[in-house]
Write an enzyme that holds these catalytic residues in place. Structure first.
Site, PDB file in Angstrom:
ATOM      1  N   LYS A 202       0.866  -1.186   0.000  1.00  0.00           N
ATOM      2  CA  LYS A 202       0.000   0.000   0.000  1.00  0.00           C
ATOM      3  C   LYS A 202       0.901   1.234   0.000  1.00  0.00           C
ATOM      4  CE  LYS A 202      -1.541   2.878   2.675  1.00  0.00           C
ATOM      5  NZ  LYS A 202      -1.342   4.020   1.752  1.00  0.00           N
ATOM      6  N   GLU A 275      10.568   1.812   9.907  1.00  0.00           N
ATOM      7  CA  GLU A 275      11.583   2.814   9.538  1.00  0.00           C
ATOM      8  C   GLU A 275      10.919   4.164   9.697  1.00  0.00           C
ATOM      9  OE1 GLU A 275      14.599   1.883   8.687  1.00  0.00           O
ATOM     10  OE2 GLU A 275      14.251  -0.251   8.396  1.00  0.00           O
ATOM     11  N   CYS A 309      14.271  10.868   5.166  1.00  0.00           N
ATOM     12  CA  CYS A 309      14.347  10.453   6.574  1.00  0.00           C
ATOM     13  C   CYS A 309      15.740  10.645   7.143  1.00  0.00           C
ATOM     14  CB  CYS A 309      13.919   8.999   6.692  1.00  0.00           C
ATOM     15  SG  CYS A 309      14.843   7.886   5.648  1.00  0.00           S
ATOM     16  N   GLU A 407      10.794  16.924  14.177  1.00  0.00           N
ATOM     17  CA  GLU A 407      11.191  16.755  12.779  1.00  0.00           C
ATOM     18  C   GLU A 407      10.392  17.711  11.887  1.00  0.00           C
ATOM     19  OE1 GLU A 407       9.807  13.181  10.798  1.00  0.00           O
ATOM     20  OE2 GLU A 407      11.753  12.894   9.869  1.00  0.00           O
TER      21      GLU A 407
HETATM   22  P1  NAD Z   1       2.852   8.726   7.446  1.00  0.00           P
HETATM   23  O1  NAD Z   1       3.155   7.867   8.616  1.00  0.00           O
HETATM   24  O2  NAD Z   1       1.739   9.696   7.570  1.00  0.00           O
HETATM   25  O3  NAD Z   1       2.496   7.836   6.154  1.00  0.00           O
HETATM   26  C1  NAD Z   1       3.316   6.815   5.680  1.00  0.00           C
HETATM   27  C2  NAD Z   1       2.453   5.686   5.108  1.00  0.00           C
HETATM   28  O4  NAD Z   1       1.617   5.193   6.146  1.00  0.00           O
HETATM   29  C3  NAD Z   1       1.513   6.112   3.982  1.00  0.00           C
HETATM   30  O5  NAD Z   1       1.440   5.067   3.026  1.00  0.00           O
HETATM   31  C4  NAD Z   1       0.184   6.267   4.675  1.00  0.00           C
HETATM   32  O6  NAD Z   1      -0.916   6.046   3.827  1.00  0.00           O
HETATM   33  C5  NAD Z   1       0.255   5.184   5.717  1.00  0.00           C
HETATM   34  N1  NAD Z   1      -0.577   5.411   6.892  1.00  0.00           N
HETATM   35  C6  NAD Z   1      -0.989   6.596   7.430  1.00  0.00           C
HETATM   36  N2  NAD Z   1      -1.747   6.369   8.524  1.00  0.00           N
HETATM   37  C7  NAD Z   1      -1.822   5.027   8.686  1.00  0.00           C
HETATM   38  C8  NAD Z   1      -2.450   4.172   9.636  1.00  0.00           C
HETATM   39  N3  NAD Z   1      -3.155   4.654  10.660  1.00  0.00           N
HETATM   40  N4  NAD Z   1      -2.287   2.831   9.501  1.00  0.00           N
HETATM   41  C9  NAD Z   1      -1.550   2.333   8.486  1.00  0.00           C
HETATM   42  N5  NAD Z   1      -0.937   3.085   7.547  1.00  0.00           N
HETATM   43  C10 NAD Z   1      -1.070   4.416   7.655  1.00  0.00           C
HETATM   44  O7  NAD Z   1       4.209   9.413   7.082  1.00  0.00           O
HETATM   45  P2  NAD Z   1       4.450  10.600   6.055  1.00  0.00           P
HETATM   46  O8  NAD Z   1       4.270  11.847   6.793  1.00  0.00           O
HETATM   47  O9  NAD Z   1       3.682  10.408   4.826  1.00  0.00           O
HETATM   48  O10 NAD Z   1       5.999  10.350   5.714  1.00  0.00           O
HETATM   49  C11 NAD Z   1       7.005  11.106   6.249  1.00  0.00           C
HETATM   50  C12 NAD Z   1       7.607  10.436   7.468  1.00  0.00           C
HETATM   51  O11 NAD Z   1       8.207   9.214   7.088  1.00  0.00           O
HETATM   52  C13 NAD Z   1       8.718  11.252   8.098  1.00  0.00           C
HETATM   53  O12 NAD Z   1       8.594  11.228   9.502  1.00  0.00           O
HETATM   54  C14 NAD Z   1       9.982  10.538   7.686  1.00  0.00           C
HETATM   55  O13 NAD Z   1      11.061  10.736   8.539  1.00  0.00           O
HETATM   56  C15 NAD Z   1       9.523   9.123   7.629  1.00  0.00           C
HETATM   57  N6  NAD Z   1      10.354   8.323   6.723  1.00  0.00           N
HETATM   58  C16 NAD Z   1      11.233   7.445   7.279  1.00  0.00           C
HETATM   59  C17 NAD Z   1      12.083   6.696   6.460  1.00  0.00           C
HETATM   60  C18 NAD Z   1      13.075   5.720   7.059  1.00  0.00           C
HETATM   61  O14 NAD Z   1      13.627   4.922   6.317  1.00  0.00           O
HETATM   62  N7  NAD Z   1      13.329   5.750   8.349  1.00  0.00           N
HETATM   63  C19 NAD Z   1      12.017   6.861   5.080  1.00  0.00           C
HETATM   64  C20 NAD Z   1      11.114   7.769   4.547  1.00  0.00           C
HETATM   65  C21 NAD Z   1      10.284   8.491   5.391  1.00  0.00           C
END
Ligand code: NAD
Length: 538
Positions: A202, A275, A309, A407
């Protein structure tokens, strides 16, 4: 951070239909888009429009999946996995090496799609096929090293033969974010497939097309189509059915969402790797090569407009070199070219969405209102595109400002002076994150010594983040609230397997034999234990 979901009502007209959407233009050919979106398992008849952050052109109408569609995706994936688990490791590895070539051959197509969906600069989009090629080659070439059955020490030398098998978990649910939409959709799935699993993916709503192109390339590389299911919809709706159907969850995204996912996985007693976010520190020691440090600091802070990230949001600079470093860093930052373009030659592109722009603007406004100084940037740039924000350097950031410890996930870096290296390490370790750090020094041994004191899952010496991220043989992930588990290396593939120990016993059994009493048996075993220790046996 909340997910970007387009505000307008879902349309029911299918992908990119100008008859129903007068704004529809031809940023992408409708047939091309339809070829990608048909891979989404969706029976709802609902679609959601997606626009490019570059200039607002409609890109696609994404078919939405229901809870039942997710359940059906698991049925199909499980069927495909049963057959897939019987294929040879060599066959699977060969497919990964084909994927490597396909990704390099089709890099222009991948990059165009990533730029259109995410708004990032072309040079940052290039990192995506690069990373997937590295990952595919690494796992394709090391498959046997990670997955072959291993011999272990048996308890009775010569008479107990022990082997450990790596059994696939089954079906892995992968939930991925928008920031590296091609890389994040595929990089964790590659080892899952190699280990004999199927995947239900997803990807984020904003960047489905890049993820779907990844699915298409997997099929072209030879992976059975049903092995990689794609569903689409808001995470808060599809998250639970995805976790309910999975044997393991791989999640990349925010710490807040990671926490929710970990709790649901715990309820089902399935494993997960998370992650998550970071507030990554970069240290410039007094002996650093300042030109190299300033060049690295630009990439560390502003790659993909800071929506990375592992990018840096805090920079600790030795007092002795602070002014000379800052002068160089500011000059390089001010020389950056910003633009909305599919072409090479742009140093930084757009943020992905209004939500991202709002967060960045709020962090900068809050810091400035409380007394921080802006050394470079600091402004939104609507003249370039709806979500552009300048690469921004702040000084005088204090703990009461939001961007001190939270962040931003944008192009905003705070500078701090330090006098004592131990103090710099303590400040770098403050807070609850622990993803990535960078240390600039000309003394590699000293850098490695300091690295051991930094509470981060990866530490790059004289590089921003690429040295660890691209070294696929080494694990990558976060300590503390930056995550659980690791991607890459052997940890990145073993997470998708169950270790199964098989012991074959010969001649003797683990019980008294030949009429021996239990007491006599205990004495014989005790003598044997003492002898084994004397012989140096583990
Ligand atoms: P997010 O957590 O809002 O969304 C990420 C994914 O999770 C999306 O596909 C979203 O649809 C899904 N999602 C959202 N709510 C959910 C729920 N309740 N249950 C299941 N899935 C759900 O994150 P974002 O804001 O879109 O992404 C940015 C964040 O991701 C930043 O904090 C960044 O640091 C982190 N990130 C970490 C890495 C790593 O490798 N550590 C890599 C990229 C991004």
């Amino acid at each position: 951070m909340s997910e970007h979901t387009p505000a307008s009502d879902p349309l029911v007209d299918g992908p990119h239909d100008p008859e129903h959407d007068p704004r529809a233009s031809y940023a992408l050919e409708p047939d091309y888009v339809a070829g990608l979106t048909r891979r989404i398992l969706s029976t709802t008849g609902r679609t959601v429009p997606v626009e490019s952050p570059l200039g607002g052109q409609p890109l696609a109408h994404i078919p939405q999946s229901s809870t039942d569609d997710v359940a059906e995706a698991y049925v199909r994936a499980r069927r495909a996995q049963a057959a897939w688990a019987r294929t040879s490791l060599d066959e699977r590895a060969a497919m990964l090496l084909r994927l490597h070539d396909l990704v390099l051959d089709r890099q222009d197509e991948i990059i165009d799609l990533v730029v259109l969906e995410s708004g990032k600069a072309r040079k940052h989009a290039f990192d995506e096929p690069l990373h997937i090629a590295l990952t595919a080659r690494y796992y394709g070439r090391t498959a046997h090293q990670h997955l072959d059955t291993e011999r272990k020490l048996g308890v009775v030398p010569g008479l107990t033969r022990v082997e450990v098998n790596r059994v696939p978990k089954g079906v892995v649910g992968i939930i991925s974010p928008w920031n590296y939409p091609f890389t994040m959709a595929l990089c964790d799935g590659i080892p899952a497939l190699l280990a004999g699993n199927a995947v239900v993916a997803k990807p984020d709503a904003q960047t489905m097309l890049s993820a779907l192109l990844g699915a298409q390339l997997l099929e072209e590389a030879g992976f059975p189509p049903d092995l990689w299911q794609v569903v689409a919809g808001p995470g808060r709706e599809l998250g639970t059915p995805i976790i309910d159907g999975a044997d393991y969850i791989c999640f990349t995204g925010s710490t807040a969402t990671g926490r929710l996912i970990a709790a649901q996985c715990a309820e089902r007693l399935i494993g997960c790797s998370l992650e998550l976010g970071g507030k990554n520190p970069l240290l410039v020691l007094r002996d650093a090569d300042l030109e190299k440090a300033a060049e690295g600091a630009v990439r560390a802070s502003f790659s993909n407009a800071g929506q990375l990230c592992v990018s840096m949001e805090r920079m600790f600079v030795a007092d002795q070199v602070y002014d000379r470093f800052v002068e160089r860093f500011v000059a390089r930052t001010e020389a950056m070219t910003l633009g909305a373009s599919l072409e090479w030659g742009v140093d930084m592109g757009s943020l992905v969405s209004q939500a991202q722009l709002d967060t960045v603007q709020a962090h900068v406004d809050d810091a400035v209102a409380k007394g921080a100084r802006v050394l470079a940037g600091g402004r939104a740039r609507p003249d370039l595109g709806p979500y552009f924000f300048e690469p921004t350097i702040l000084e005088g950031v204090t703990p009461d400002m939001t961007c001190f410890g939270t962040e931003t996930f944008g192009p905003v870096i705070s500078l701090y002076r330090f006098h004592d290296e131990a103090d710099a390490v303590a400040r770098a370790n403050a807070g609850e994150y622990g993803l990535n750090a960078s240390i600039y020094t000309q003394d590699g041994a000293r850098g490695r010594e300091i690295a051991r004191q930094v509470k981060c899952g990866t530490v790059n010496i004289n590089e921003a983040f690429g040295a660890t991220f691209a070294s696929i043989d080494s694990p990558m992930g976060g300590m503390r609230e930056s995550g659980m588990g690791r991607r890459q290396g052997s940890e990145g593939i073993h997470r998708y397997t169950e270790s199964q120990s098989v012991a074959t016993q010969r001649l003797i059994r683990f019980a008294p034999m030949l009429g021996m009493s239990d007491e006599r048996y205990a004495k014989v075993m005790t003598a044997q234990l003492r002898m084994m220790k004397k012989l140096g046996r583990a």
